[in-house]
Scaffold this motif. Structure first.
Motif, mmCIF file in Angstrom:
data_model
loop_
_atom_site.group_PDB
_atom_site.id
_atom_site.type_symbol
_atom_site.label_atom_id
_atom_site.label_comp_id
_atom_site.label_asym_id
_atom_site.label_seq_id
_atom_site.Cartn_x
_atom_site.Cartn_y
_atom_site.Cartn_z
ATOM 1 N N ASN A 14 -1.200 -1.078 12.625
ATOM 2 C CA ASN A 14 -0.003 -1.542 11.911
ATOM 3 C C ASN A 14 0.395 -0.554 10.828
ATOM 4 N N THR A 42 -6.875 -3.985 0.520
ATOM 5 C CA THR A 42 -6.074 -5.099 0.014
ATOM 6 C C THR A 42 -6.900 -5.962 -0.933
ATOM 7 N N LYS A 49 0.812 -1.217 0.000
ATOM 8 C CA LYS A 49 0.000 0.000 0.000
ATOM 9 C C LYS A 49 0.844 1.266 0.000
ATOM 10 N N THR A 98 -0.906 -11.466 5.339
ATOM 11 C CA THR A 98 -0.713 -10.030 5.105
ATOM 12 C C THR A 98 0.166 -9.345 6.149
ATOM 13 N N GLY A 152 -9.864 -5.198 6.645
ATOM 14 C CA GLY A 152 -10.134 -4.208 7.686
ATOM 15 C C GLY A 152 -10.737 -2.957 7.074
ATOM 16 N N THR A 153 -10.054 -2.419 6.058
ATOM 17 C CA THR A 153 -10.618 -1.292 5.299
ATOM 18 C C THR A 153 -11.066 -1.738 3.905
ATOM 19 N N GLY A 154 -10.640 -2.929 3.496
ATOM 20 C CA GLY A 154 -11.039 -3.457 2.186
ATOM 21 C C GLY A 154 -10.048 -3.144 1.064
HETATM 22 C C1 LIG Z 1 -1.938 -7.909 8.911
HETATM 23 C C2 LIG Z 1 -3.088 -7.228 8.252
HETATM 24 N N1 LIG Z 1 -3.873 -7.941 7.431
HETATM 25 C C3 LIG Z 1 -4.942 -7.386 6.832
HETATM 26 C C4 LIG Z 1 -5.273 -6.065 7.028
HETATM 27 C C5 LIG Z 1 -6.501 -5.515 6.375
HETATM 28 O O1 LIG Z 1 -6.215 -4.880 5.179
HETATM 29 P P1 LIG Z 1 -7.226 -3.838 4.554
HETATM 30 O O2 LIG Z 1 -7.319 -2.699 5.518
HETATM 31 O O3 LIG Z 1 -6.604 -3.441 3.268
HETATM 32 O O4 LIG Z 1 -8.538 -4.505 4.377
HETATM 33 C C6 LIG Z 1 -4.474 -5.282 7.866
HETATM 34 C C7 LIG Z 1 -4.785 -3.865 8.115
HETATM 35 O O5 LIG Z 1 -4.553 -3.015 7.359
HETATM 36 C C8 LIG Z 1 -3.351 -5.873 8.496
HETATM 37 O O6 LIG Z 1 -2.563 -5.179 9.329
#
Ligand SMILES: Cc1ncc(COP(=O)(O)O)c(C=O)c1O
Length: 288
Positions: free
Chosen positions: A70, A178, A45, A287, A174-176
């Protein structure tokens, strides 16, 4: 020392007898090994955001997050490695001593400012953004979780790194951002599932669509599974803890409990329920 992310990240097959009855083959995309300080989706990101910030002559990155974010931690590390000042706008009030995430961010040079929860909920309103710009000057602003169109571009580089054909790619959400980025570069017939780490994750469906629209292309090859949040963000149960411990013993991989463990539990549960057709090849993204 030069910053050297490990990209493409490794992909390894997981041999787990619990999957045998379902005929599912599961691979782990080890994005957690990309870099110790900026791992996983954090690096994907940030990559194009850092490039854009420097292209536009910015010296300061400003972003938002909860006290255990994170993304805030990774932004502080990125500032250190790429020569930006960093400001972290943290939800809620200051608690001293700082928790390890924020203490690390400060150690990496981040300036922390706190925003009360009511204002934080409106942090994308133009008046709040204007106020931050008045206070801190010309900053490169990244949204909570780092999810914007440039983040999607970075995440869209993940699927083409996988050197074999597969049917489904899974990640935690979490925010979508990814999931939205990954879905952009899937081949015909491939699908993606984002497992919500938050209670009430239904809102993520609109968020993924909104982020893809901001990027310029909305796809219909993804879905959100909202059944494996274990009580909500950062909540855990004895069952989830047991799963993580057992997974660590079987595979020598320590799953992040806030996000990755919930996705992994979900994949095993869906396989057990017979939700995947026999022979489905799944790539689970670790992730972080
Ligand atoms: C380890 C991990 N996995 C997944 C996510 C979720 O990703 P997203 O916010 O792009 O949906 C996060 C938070 O950003 C994260 O720290």
């Amino acid at each position: 020392m030069a910053f050297e992310p490990r990209v493409p990240s490794p992909v390894t097959e997981l041999a787990d007898e619990r999957l045998a009855p379902s005929g599912v083959r599961l691979y782990l995309k080890r994005d957690d090994l990309i870099h110790p300080e900026i791992p996983g989706n954090k690096w994907r990101k940030l990559k194009y955001n850092l490039a854009a910030a420097s292209e536009h002559g910015h010296h300061t990155l400003l972003t938002f997050g909860g006290a255990y974010s994170n993304h805030v931690r990774a932004t502080a590390a990125a500032g250190h490695h790429f020569g930006f000042s960093t400001i972290g706008v943290i939800r809620g009030e200051e608690h001293l001593p700082l928790n390890p995430v924020l203490a690390y961010a400060v150690e990496r040079g981040m300036r922390l400012v706190y925003m009360d929860r009511a204002t934080y909920r409106t942090k994308t309103d133009p008046s709040v953004v204007e106020d931050l710009r008045r206070r801190f000057g010309e900053v490169y602003l990244m949204p909570e979780g780092g999810s914007n169109a440039l983040a999607l571009r970075g995440c869209s580089e993940l699927p083409p790194e996988i050197p074999f054909s597969y049917d489904l790619i899974c990640c935690a959400s979490g925010t979508g951002g990814t999931l939205a980025g990954i879905a952009l570069s899937l081949a015909e017939g491939q699908r993606a599932i984002g497992f919500s780490a938050l209670k009430g994750g239904e809102f993520l469906r609109d968020e993924v669509r909104r982020l893809q629209a901001e990027y310029g292309r909305v796809t219909d090859n993804w879905s959100i599974d909202t059944a494996y949040h274990f009580g909500g963000y950062a909540r855990r149960t004895a069952e989830l803890d047991d799963f993580v411990r057992d997974f660590g013993e079987r595979h020598a991989v320590t799953l992040d409990r806030i996000y990755v463990a919930k996705m992994m539990y979900g994949i095993f549960a869906l396989a057990r329920q017979g939700q995947f057709s026999h022979g489905t090849v799944i790539v689970a993204v670790v992730t972080g």
